[in-house]
Design a protein around this motif. Sequence first.
Motif, mmCIF file in Angstrom:
data_model
loop_
_atom_site.group_PDB
_atom_site.id
_atom_site.type_symbol
_atom_site.label_atom_id
_atom_site.label_comp_id
_atom_site.label_asym_id
_atom_site.label_seq_id
_atom_site.Cartn_x
_atom_site.Cartn_y
_atom_site.Cartn_z
ATOM 1 N N LYS A 26 0.827 -1.216 0.000
ATOM 2 C CA LYS A 26 0.000 0.000 0.000
ATOM 3 C C LYS A 26 0.856 1.259 0.000
ATOM 4 C CE LYS A 26 -4.045 -2.059 2.089
ATOM 5 N NZ LYS A 26 -4.351 -2.617 3.425
ATOM 6 N N ALA A 27 2.108 1.157 0.427
ATOM 7 C CA ALA A 27 3.013 2.319 0.428
ATOM 8 C C ALA A 27 4.098 2.133 -0.631
ATOM 9 C CB ALA A 27 3.625 2.498 1.808
ATOM 10 N N LEU A 28 3.792 1.348 -1.663
ATOM 11 C CA LEU A 28 4.776 1.080 -2.728
ATOM 12 C C LEU A 28 6.122 0.632 -2.141
ATOM 13 C CD1 LEU A 28 3.997 4.031 -5.212
ATOM 14 C CD2 LEU A 28 2.905 1.793 -5.024
ATOM 15 N N ALA A 30 7.641 1.448 0.512
ATOM 16 C CA ALA A 30 8.493 2.494 1.115
ATOM 17 C C ALA A 30 9.283 1.895 2.271
ATOM 18 C CB ALA A 30 7.631 3.664 1.590
ATOM 19 N N ALA A 66 9.506 2.663 -3.556
ATOM 20 C CA ALA A 66 9.404 4.078 -3.938
ATOM 21 C C ALA A 66 10.244 4.966 -3.027
ATOM 22 C CB ALA A 66 7.951 4.526 -3.946
ATOM 23 N N GLY A 67 11.213 4.387 -2.328
ATOM 24 C CA GLY A 67 12.147 5.214 -1.556
ATOM 25 C C GLY A 67 12.011 5.035 -0.068
ATOM 26 N N ALA A 68 12.769 5.851 0.642
ATOM 27 C CA ALA A 68 12.612 5.903 2.089
ATOM 28 C C ALA A 68 11.175 6.299 2.372
ATOM 29 C CB ALA A 68 13.575 6.922 2.677
ATOM 30 N N ASP A 69 10.679 5.964 3.547
ATOM 31 C CA ASP A 69 9.303 6.319 3.887
ATOM 32 C C ASP A 69 9.226 7.821 4.143
ATOM 33 O OD1 ASP A 69 6.868 6.834 5.375
ATOM 34 O OD2 ASP A 69 6.652 4.663 5.439
ATOM 35 N N ILE A 70 8.606 8.540 3.217
ATOM 36 C CA ILE A 70 8.579 10.002 3.280
ATOM 37 C C ILE A 70 7.871 10.485 4.542
ATOM 38 C CG2 ILE A 70 7.623 12.071 2.180
ATOM 39 C CD1 ILE A 70 8.196 10.797 -0.515
ATOM 40 N N LYS A 71 6.857 9.722 4.975
ATOM 41 C CA LYS A 71 6.128 10.135 6.190
ATOM 42 C C LYS A 71 7.049 10.085 7.411
ATOM 43 C CE LYS A 71 2.028 8.909 3.800
ATOM 44 N NZ LYS A 71 1.200 7.807 3.331
ATOM 45 N N LEU A 87 21.452 6.251 9.298
ATOM 46 C CA LEU A 87 21.850 5.671 8.019
ATOM 47 C C LEU A 87 22.624 4.361 8.166
ATOM 48 C CD1 LEU A 87 22.782 8.855 5.991
ATOM 49 C CD2 LEU A 87 20.851 7.319 5.634
ATOM 50 N N GLY A 111 15.781 5.879 -1.984
ATOM 51 C CA GLY A 111 16.366 4.793 -1.201
ATOM 52 C C GLY A 111 16.132 3.426 -1.835
ATOM 53 N N GLU A 114 18.861 3.056 -4.209
ATOM 54 C CA GLU A 114 20.102 2.842 -3.451
ATOM 55 C C GLU A 114 20.186 1.410 -2.931
ATOM 56 O OE1 GLU A 114 22.057 6.285 -1.651
ATOM 57 O OE2 GLU A 114 20.054 6.733 -0.877
ATOM 58 N N GLU A 134 15.433 12.668 -4.791
ATOM 59 C CA GLU A 134 15.666 13.379 -3.523
ATOM 60 C C GLU A 134 15.787 14.888 -3.703
ATOM 61 O OE1 GLU A 134 16.943 10.436 -4.239
ATOM 62 O OE2 GLU A 134 17.237 9.227 -2.427
ATOM 63 N N LEU A 137 13.032 17.002 -2.907
ATOM 64 C CA LEU A 137 12.684 17.133 -1.485
ATOM 65 C C LEU A 137 13.727 17.973 -0.757
ATOM 66 C CD1 LEU A 137 11.830 13.344 -0.822
ATOM 67 C CD2 LEU A 137 10.193 15.203 -1.187
HETATM 68 C C1 HXC Z 1 5.811 6.753 1.915
HETATM 69 C C2 HXC Z 1 4.800 6.457 -0.132
HETATM 70 C C3 HXC Z 1 6.049 6.668 -0.787
HETATM 71 C C4 HXC Z 1 7.200 6.925 0.022
HETATM 72 C C5 HXC Z 1 4.540 6.316 -2.277
HETATM 73 N N1 HXC Z 1 3.912 6.228 -1.097
HETATM 74 N N2 HXC Z 1 5.837 6.573 -2.120
HETATM 75 N N3 HXC Z 1 4.700 6.500 1.207
HETATM 76 N N4 HXC Z 1 7.029 6.953 1.361
HETATM 77 N N5 HXC Z 1 8.415 7.120 -0.500
HETATM 78 C C6 HXC Z 1 2.497 5.950 -0.855
HETATM 79 C C7 HXC Z 1 1.620 7.118 -1.251
HETATM 80 O O1 HXC Z 1 1.557 8.054 -0.204
HETATM 81 C C8 HXC Z 1 0.297 6.428 -1.478
HETATM 82 O O2 HXC Z 1 -0.311 6.174 -0.223
HETATM 83 C C9 HXC Z 1 0.687 5.089 -2.064
HETATM 84 O O3 HXC Z 1 2.051 4.893 -1.690
HETATM 85 C C10 HXC Z 1 0.595 5.047 -3.571
HETATM 86 O O4 HXC Z 1 1.324 6.148 -4.099
HETATM 87 P P1 HXC Z 1 0.753 7.105 -5.240
HETATM 88 O O5 HXC Z 1 1.586 8.329 -5.245
HETATM 89 O O6 HXC Z 1 -0.714 7.263 -5.093
HETATM 90 O O7 HXC Z 1 1.034 6.225 -6.548
HETATM 91 P P2 HXC Z 1 1.327 6.732 -8.025
HETATM 92 O O8 HXC Z 1 0.392 7.865 -8.387
HETATM 93 O O9 HXC Z 1 1.343 5.513 -8.859
HETATM 94 O O10 HXC Z 1 2.787 7.379 -7.997
HETATM 95 C C11 HXC Z 1 3.900 6.572 -7.737
HETATM 96 C C12 HXC Z 1 5.152 7.446 -7.418
HETATM 97 C C13 HXC Z 1 4.840 8.407 -6.278
HETATM 98 C C14 HXC Z 1 5.561 8.223 -8.687
HETATM 99 C C15 HXC Z 1 6.272 6.469 -7.068
HETATM 100 O O11 HXC Z 1 4.219 7.685 -5.221
HETATM 101 C C16 HXC Z 1 6.049 9.110 -5.743
HETATM 102 O O12 HXC Z 1 6.563 10.020 -6.387
HETATM 103 N N6 HXC Z 1 6.493 8.717 -4.538
HETATM 104 C C17 HXC Z 1 7.593 9.342 -3.855
HETATM 105 C C18 HXC Z 1 8.905 8.970 -4.494
HETATM 106 C C19 HXC Z 1 10.084 9.640 -3.799
HETATM 107 O O13 HXC Z 1 10.168 10.857 -3.709
HETATM 108 N N7 HXC Z 1 11.024 8.829 -3.291
HETATM 109 C C20 HXC Z 1 12.227 9.317 -2.675
HETATM 110 C C21 HXC Z 1 11.996 9.389 -1.228
HETATM 111 S S1 HXC Z 1 13.393 10.165 -0.461
HETATM 112 P P3 HXC Z 1 -1.849 6.565 0.082
HETATM 113 O O14 HXC Z 1 -1.997 6.230 1.531
HETATM 114 O O15 HXC Z 1 -1.982 8.005 -0.253
HETATM 115 O O16 HXC Z 1 -2.614 5.659 -0.845
HETATM 116 C C22 HXC Z 1 14.477 8.936 -0.219
HETATM 117 C C23 HXC Z 1 15.686 9.370 0.569
HETATM 118 C C24 HXC Z 1 16.566 8.225 0.811
HETATM 119 O O17 HXC Z 1 14.314 7.835 -0.591
HETATM 120 C C25 HXC Z 1 17.561 8.611 1.825
HETATM 121 C C26 HXC Z 1 18.458 7.458 2.071
HETATM 122 C C27 HXC Z 1 18.964 7.447 3.438
#
Ligand code: HXC
Length: 222
Positions: A26-28, A30, A66-71, A87, A111, A114, A134, A137
């Motif tokens: 549900k959170a792809l 994360a 889809a990466g680290a949990d943004i929440k 880390l 993430g 990574e 990233e 953000l």
């Molecule tokens: C928490 C996430 C999430 C994430 C998606 N979800 N990515 N929750 N952390 N990284 C959740 C959404 O909130 C949503 O929950 C559900 O997953 C489905 O996502 P949608 O966006 O509705 O799907 P879609 O429209 O298909 O788009 C897919 C997506 C998009 C393009 C991948 O979700 C997206 O851009 N996600 C963020 C990607 C990102 O920025 N990743 C980098 C994170 S920073 P609900 O509850 O609303 O249904 C990182 C730093 C690493 O990784 C640092 C290393 C130490």
Amino acid sequence: TASDPFVVKSRSPSGRVLILTLNRPKALNALSDGLFRQLNAYLAEADDDDTVASIVITGGDKVFAAGADIKELGANTFAAAYSRDALSSWQRVAAIRKPIVAGVAGYALGGGCELAMMADLLVCTPTAVFGLPEINLGVIPGAGGTQRLAHLIGKTRTMDMVLNDRKLSGKEAYDFGLASGLTKEGESVVAAATKVAEQLATKGALALQAGKEAVNACEWKR
Ligand code: HXC
């Protein structure tokens, strides 16, 4: 909880390959702290288990991660994360001594990308999406992804990904040397990665471990 694990553990038919499937659909998938704790525990266990020859890390056939949990990230301050060495849990994947094959379908972002790069071999679908968003953000890929990617695909392409959020398709990832293999038409990425890991399992355990260590020694000090 055990009934709803963040990571599902299974074995290949031969029993020699440990398959770890990220399981937060549900959170792809994360990568939350809880997920990483479980992943690290399973990996550490596998390193000590003689019945495990090789390891697959996958998100299944829809999405890798889809990466680290943004929440969770949003609730963190830099000082808090730095002081509790948040880390370090990421780096433990890279320190596993047995060979790891990543199986990537769909998104491998931030993430997730990574984590995939911490594997020793990477099999993906041609339509997988690798990216480091990233920058959008206001942060950078913080788990060694910048260095790993530059080693794999070169500085210019890495800059484009890190500074400008340029995505790579699975096909490009393979052409550029990030992926070691591509799935065939209609083939499951889990099956394809497991096949590679099964092949590894036919080799000598010590030679696999030493080979991995020696190749990694040319990259950087951990
Ligand atoms: C928490 C996430 C999430 C994430 C998606 N979800 N990515 N929750 N952390 N990284 C959740 C959404 O909130 C949503 O929950 C559900 O997953 C489905 O996502 P949608 O966006 O509705 O799907 P879609 O429209 O298909 O788009 C897919 C997506 C998009 C393009 C991948 O979700 C997206 O851009 N996600 C963020 C990607 C990102 O920025 N990743 C980098 C994170 S920073 P609900 O509850 O609303 O249904 C990182 C730093 C690493 O990784 C640092 C290393 C130490």
